[in-house]
Design an enzyme around this catalytic site. Structure first.
Site, PDB file in Angstrom:
ATOM      1  CG  HIS A   1      -1.812  -1.088   1.412  1.00 12.21           C
ATOM      2  ND1 HIS A   1      -1.650  -2.090   2.345  1.00 12.21           N
ATOM      3  CD2 HIS A   1      -2.961  -1.386   0.760  1.00 12.21           C
ATOM      4  CE1 HIS A   1      -2.650  -2.938   2.263  1.00 12.21           C
ATOM      5  NE2 HIS A   1      -3.452  -2.551   1.310  1.00 12.21           N
TER       6      HIS A   1
ATOM      7  CD  GLU B   1       1.152  -4.434 -12.502  1.00 12.55           C
ATOM      8  OE1 GLU B   1       2.052  -5.298 -12.294  1.00 12.55           O
ATOM      9  OE2 GLU B   1       1.165  -3.649 -13.456  1.00 12.55           O
TER      10      GLU B   1
END
Ligand code: PAF
Length: 258
Positions: free
Chosen positions: A38, A149
């Site tokens: 993150h 991703e």
């Protein structure tokens, strides 16, 4: 200083002032339990925009299993400390009644990609993801939104939704962050027993090195993983496995094969 906003309307007022001042915004939607993956999205957003907004909201509609929702780690204070350290200017922490004022009557449904792989194993999951992401993108009013991703199918579906509904926010995919042994970072990794944690990197290795998806699935079964699926699609190999009750997903570009 990171400003913590608890209501979408407070944020919208702040964002209107930014827009009047000509400031661009990058948005990073999360469910908290933040890790380096993150934080890499936050750094990218900070590099490409004048301001960055992170949202933290554990979205109930994307959990098909109530036990999974109950066990989802909630680490708000630690998350806020990490975001402060990264220099994220704003964090939105809405509650469920604010985001779902419609009492779940409206939802976004996609009818193809959302039904396979993760969607086949987690019925309704992507309806929940797309619905909350649409709400959050509308609230954020950002130029760019950043997604990892690792959740490749989610990223593809969000891209498709943004195109289908002419959303003005650019959807930006960012490379998966891995442990040195190859395991993709995930909030779920902390629930792995030590012996399963040692085994877990074999997942990435099998996806990356097996000549076929069937071969990868066989190798993983033999190593003691329960395999939900391994599939090649659109130039990537995607998979989901379970280890001691913890579900892991990952994907690699097919071009990476040795
Ligand atoms: O990837 C996630 O953490 C979630 O699916 C998201 C995009 C924040 C929506 O709840």
């Amino acid at each position: 200083m990171t400003a913590v906003l608890e209501s979408p309307s407070l944020w919208r007022r702040e964002r209107l002032a930014q827009i009047r001042a000509g400031l661009t915004l990058g948005f990073v939607p999360t469910m908290g339990a933040l890790h380096e993956g993150h934080l890499s999205l936050v750094r990218r957003s900070r590099a490409e925009n004048d301001r960055t907004l992170v949202s933290i909201f554990v979205n109930p509609t994307q959990f098909d299993d109530p036990a999974d929702l109950a066990q989802y780690p909630r680490t708000l204070q630690h998350d806020l400390t990490l975001l402060e350290g990264e220099g994220a200017e704003f964090v939105l922490v809405p509650d469920q009644t604010q985001l779902y004022e419609d009492a779940f009557r409206y939802r976004v449904t996609e009818s193809e990609l959302s039904r396979v792989m993760e969607g086949a194993h987690r019925p309704g999951h992507f309806d929940g993801v797309l619905t909350v992401v649409l709400k959050l993108l509308q609230i954020a009013s950002a130029e760019r939104a950043y997604f990892g991703e690792k959740d490749w199918q989610q990223l593809s579906l969000v891209r498709g939704m943004a195109a289908a509904f002419f959303l003005p926010t650019a959807v930006i995919g960012c490379a998966t962050v891995r442990e040195p042994d190859g395991l993709a970072l995930s909030s779920r990794n902390r629930r792995l027993r030590p012996s399963d944690r040692r085994k877990a990197p074999q997942f990435y290795r099998a996806l990356s090195t097996s000549p076929t998806p069937e071969g990868a699935a066989r190798a993983l079964c033999a190593a003691g993983f329960t395999v939900d699926y391994v599939e090649d699609r659109d130039g990537r190999r995607l998979g989901a496995v379970r280890l001691g009750g913890v579900r892991l997903i990952d994907n690699v570009p097919l071009g990476d094969r040795p």
